[in-house]
Design a protein around this motif. Structure first.
Motif, PDB file in Angstrom:
ATOM      1  N   LEU A   1      26.471  43.910  49.386  1.00 13.91           N
ATOM      2  CA  LEU A   1      27.072  44.983  48.599  1.00 13.91           C
ATOM      3  C   LEU A   1      26.188  46.225  48.615  1.00 13.91           C
ATOM      4  CD1 LEU A   1      28.579  43.286  45.422  1.00 13.91           C
ATOM      5  CD2 LEU A   1      29.791  44.821  46.988  1.00 13.91           C
ATOM      6  N   ALA A   2      26.822  47.372  48.739  1.00 17.23           N
ATOM      7  CA  ALA A   2      26.112  48.644  48.657  1.00 17.23           C
ATOM      8  C   ALA A   2      25.674  48.896  47.212  1.00 17.23           C
ATOM      9  CB  ALA A   2      27.034  49.772  49.120  1.00 17.23           C
ATOM     10  N   PRO A   3      24.705  49.780  46.966  1.00 12.92           N
ATOM     11  CA  PRO A   3      24.331  50.128  45.591  1.00 12.92           C
ATOM     12  C   PRO A   3      25.552  50.594  44.803  1.00 12.92           C
ATOM     13  CG  PRO A   3      22.737  51.014  47.139  1.00 12.92           C
ATOM     14  CD  PRO A   3      23.862  50.479  47.971  1.00 12.92           C
ATOM     15  N   GLY A   4      25.702  50.039  43.616  1.00 10.35           N
ATOM     16  CA  GLY A   4      26.863  50.362  42.803  1.00 10.35           C
ATOM     17  C   GLY A   4      28.123  49.649  43.237  1.00 10.35           C
ATOM     18  N   GLY A   5      28.018  48.727  44.202  1.00 14.08           N
ATOM     19  CA  GLY A   5      29.180  47.994  44.692  1.00 14.08           C
ATOM     20  C   GLY A   5      29.740  47.060  43.642  1.00 14.08           C
ATOM     21  N   ARG A   6      31.028  46.801  43.743  1.00 14.86           N
ATOM     22  CA  ARG A   6      31.721  45.986  42.737  1.00 14.86           C
ATOM     23  C   ARG A   6      31.943  44.566  43.255  1.00 14.86           C
ATOM     24  NH1 ARG A   6      34.603  50.456  44.827  1.00 14.86           N
ATOM     25  NH2 ARG A   6      36.685  49.780  44.174  1.00 14.86           N
ATOM     26  N   VAL A   7      31.872  43.616  42.348  1.00 16.71           N
ATOM     27  CA  VAL A   7      32.140  42.224  42.682  1.00 16.71           C
ATOM     28  C   VAL A   7      33.133  41.670  41.678  1.00 16.71           C
ATOM     29  CG1 VAL A   7      30.148  41.376  41.352  1.00 16.71           C
ATOM     30  CG2 VAL A   7      31.153  39.939  43.143  1.00 16.71           C
ATOM     31  N   GLY A   8      34.054  40.853  42.168  1.00 19.02           N
ATOM     32  CA  GLY A   8      35.010  40.179  41.303  1.00 19.02           C
ATOM     33  C   GLY A   8      35.191  38.738  41.752  1.00 19.02           C
ATOM     34  N   LEU A   9      35.011  37.803  40.820  1.00 15.36           N
ATOM     35  CA  LEU A   9      35.162  36.376  41.090  1.00 15.36           C
ATOM     36  C   LEU A   9      36.195  35.783  40.153  1.00 15.36           C
ATOM     37  CD1 LEU A   9      31.371  35.359  41.035  1.00 15.36           C
ATOM     38  CD2 LEU A   9      32.660  36.250  42.984  1.00 15.36           C
ATOM     39  N   THR A  10      36.927  34.787  40.616  1.00 17.14           N
ATOM     40  CA  THR A  10      37.765  34.011  39.707  1.00 17.14           C
ATOM     41  C   THR A  10      37.393  32.538  39.805  1.00 17.14           C
ATOM     42  OG1 THR A  10      39.563  33.611  41.300  1.00 17.14           O
ATOM     43  CG2 THR A  10      39.697  35.621  39.946  1.00 17.14           C
ATOM     44  N   VAL A  11      37.571  31.831  38.687  1.00 13.63           N
ATOM     45  CA  VAL A  11      37.328  30.389  38.618  1.00 13.63           C
ATOM     46  C   VAL A  11      38.343  29.797  37.656  1.00 13.63           C
ATOM     47  CG1 VAL A  11      34.851  30.543  39.122  1.00 13.63           C
ATOM     48  CG2 VAL A  11      35.632  30.721  36.759  1.00 13.63           C
ATOM     49  N   TRP A  12      38.550  28.493  37.739  1.00 13.02           N
ATOM     50  CA  TRP A  12      39.392  27.841  36.753  1.00 13.02           C
ATOM     51  C   TRP A  12      38.793  28.036  35.361  1.00 13.02           C
ATOM     52  CZ3 TRP A  12      43.898  27.100  38.521  1.00 13.02           C
ATOM     53  CH2 TRP A  12      44.176  26.455  39.727  1.00 13.02           C
ATOM     54  N   GLY A  13      39.655  28.221  34.362  1.00 14.22           N
ATOM     55  CA  GLY A  13      39.214  28.393  32.985  1.00 14.22           C
ATOM     56  C   GLY A  13      39.276  27.085  32.214  1.00 14.22           C
TER      57      GLY A  13
ATOM     58  N   SER B   1      35.976  36.919  45.531  1.00  9.71           N
ATOM     59  CA  SER B   1      36.102  35.512  45.881  1.00  9.71           C
ATOM     60  C   SER B   1      37.014  34.864  44.853  1.00  9.71           C
ATOM     61  CB  SER B   1      34.746  34.805  45.914  1.00  9.71           C
ATOM     62  OG  SER B   1      34.900  33.493  46.432  1.00  9.71           O
ATOM     63  N   PHE B   2      38.118  34.326  45.325  1.00 14.28           N
ATOM     64  CA  PHE B   2      39.123  33.742  44.442  1.00 14.28           C
ATOM     65  C   PHE B   2      38.985  32.228  44.445  1.00 14.28           C
ATOM     66  CE2 PHE B   2      40.705  37.825  45.873  1.00 14.28           C
ATOM     67  CZ  PHE B   2      41.142  38.401  44.681  1.00 14.28           C
ATOM     68  N   ARG B   3      38.352  31.735  43.377  1.00 18.10           N
ATOM     69  CA  ARG B   3      38.090  30.305  43.259  1.00 18.10           C
ATOM     70  C   ARG B   3      37.455  29.767  44.539  1.00 18.10           C
ATOM     71  NH1 ARG B   3      43.022  27.974  42.864  1.00 18.10           N
ATOM     72  NH2 ARG B   3      44.145  29.939  43.071  1.00 18.10           N
ATOM     73  N   GLY B   4      36.468  30.545  45.035  1.00 16.00           N
ATOM     74  CA  GLY B   4      35.755  30.147  46.237  1.00 16.00           C
ATOM     75  C   GLY B   4      34.274  29.919  46.011  1.00 16.00           C
ATOM     76  N   ILE B   5      33.720  30.556  44.967  1.00 16.56           N
ATOM     77  CA  ILE B   5      32.325  30.341  44.575  1.00 16.56           C
ATOM     78  C   ILE B   5      32.349  29.566  43.272  1.00 16.56           C
ATOM     79  CG2 ILE B   5      30.181  31.458  43.852  1.00 16.56           C
ATOM     80  CD1 ILE B   5      30.888  33.769  45.718  1.00 16.56           C
TER      81      ILE B   5
END
Length: 276
Positions: free
Chosen positions: A127-139, A108-112
Motif C-alpha cells: 500500500l502507498a502512504p495513506g492507502g486504504r485497506v478494507g477486510l471482511t470476516v464472518w461476524g 480482502s473479502f473473507r480471505g484473511i
C-alpha cells in the motif's frame, strides 16, 4: 507442496459452480466495502484471495485499475476470463509479487483470517502512504438467522471444525481493530456488512456450498453424496412458499489506512465514508 498451493484442491475443484452458484450472493458485501472505501477512477486496487474475481470486476466498473491474487489457479482462470485487463496472479498472499507502494486500495473479502494474520505485513508493504485497506470476516454467527446455511461445514473432522472456529475469531469485537493497529494501520474502524445467500431450492444450495473450501473438508470426512444429501435436508426446513431460500449471515468489515508522512500528524485523514 506448500500449504497455499494445496488450497486449490478444495477451492478449485468446483470453480465453475462456485463462480456461478455461490459467489454472486457476495455482491452486497463487495459493493458495500467498495462504497465505504470510496473506490473510484484511477485507484490502483489489489484484491487478496480474489477467488473467481467478481469483486475485481465490480471495482473496475467503478473506475479502478485492478489486480488480484489467489492460491487457486482454477479460480484465477475464471477471474482472468471475467477481467482480462486486470493483473490477476496465482500466488501466496504472504509473499505478494508486487513492489512496495504499488496500490492505493487493498481489499480482502473473507480471505484473511485469524489463522493468517501475518498476511497484513504484505498488505502494509504494497500500500502507498495513506492507502486504504478494507477486510471482511464472518461476524457473530450464533445469532445470525441464516447460520443454518453454514451447519454442513461441521460435518468435517473435529480438528478441521476447530480450525474453522480459529479462523472466524477475527470477527470478535476488538479482534480486527487490534490486528490492524498491531501492523501499523491507523484510523481503524469496524462496520456491519450486509450478506445473504439466496437459492431457488435445497439442491441448488447444497451444490453451491459444496463448491467451497470448508465444504471440501466435510466431503473428505463423510463423502460427497452424504454431504449433498445432508445439506439439502437441512435446507428443506427453511423453505418458504413462493420465496427463495434465504440465509442472512453476520459479516463485519474493517477499514483503515497506512500512515501518511506527508500529513501534519503522520496519520493521514480519516477513511472515506460512504455517501449512502
Amino acid at each position: 507442496m506448500s500449504d497455499w498451493r494445496g488450497v486449490d484442491t478444495g477451492w478449485g475443484r468446483r470453480a465453475v459452480d462456485f463462480s456461478t452458484l455461490s459467489e454472486p450472493a457476495n455482491c452486497r458485501e463487495y459493493v458495500t466495502l467498495h462504497q465505504h472505501l470510496a473506490v473510484g477512477p484511477g485507484d490502483r486496487l489489489l484484491d487478496i484471495a480474489c477467488g473467481a474475481g467478481l469483486a475485481i470486476e465490480l471495482a473496475a466498473l467503478r473506475g479502478a485499475v485492478c489486480a488480484g491474487i489467489d492460491a487457486s489457479h482454477r479460480l484465477v482462470a475464471v477471474a482472468r476470463d471475467r477481467s482480462p485487463d486486470a493483473d490477476v496472479r496465482v500466488g501466496d498472499m504472504h509473499e505478494l509479487p508486487w513492489p512496495d507502494g504499488s496500490f492505493d486500495v487493498v481489499t480482502s473479502f473473507r480471505g484473511i483470517w485469524g489463522t493468517t494474520p501475518k498476511a497484513m505485513t504484505e498488505v502494509r508493504r504494497v500500500l502507498a502512504p495513506g492507502g486504504r485497506v478494507g477486510l471482511t470476516v464472518w461476524g457473530h454467527l450464533k445469532v445470525s438467522p441464516g447460520a443454518w446455511a453454514l451447519a454442513p461445514f461441521r460435518l468435517a473432522a473435529e480438528e478441521k471444525v476447530s480450525n474453522q472456529a480459529s479462523m472466524v475469531a477475527l470477527g470478535r469485537p476488538g479482534a480486527g481493530e487490534e490486528l490492524l493497529a498491531a501492523y501499523g494501520f491507523v484510523d481503524v474502524r469496524r462496520i456491519d456488512v450486509p450478506f445473504a445467500w439466496e437459492f431457488p431450492d435445497p439442491e441448488t444450495y447444497a451444490r453451491a456450498i459444496a463448491s467451497t473450501g470448508p465444504a471440501f473438508e466435510s466431503i473428505q470426512n463423510v463423502g460427497e453424496a452424504e454431504f449433498l444429501a445432508s445439506a439439502a435436508e437441512m435446507a428443506r426446513a427453511h423453505q418458504r412458499e413462493g420465496l427463495p431460500l434465504r440465509a442472512e449471515i453476520a459479516v463485519v468489515g474493517y477499514l483503515a489506512r497506512t500512515p501518511d508522512p506527508r500529513s501534519v500528524n503522520g496519520e493521514g485523514s480519516p477513511p472515506p465514508r460512504s455517501s449512502t
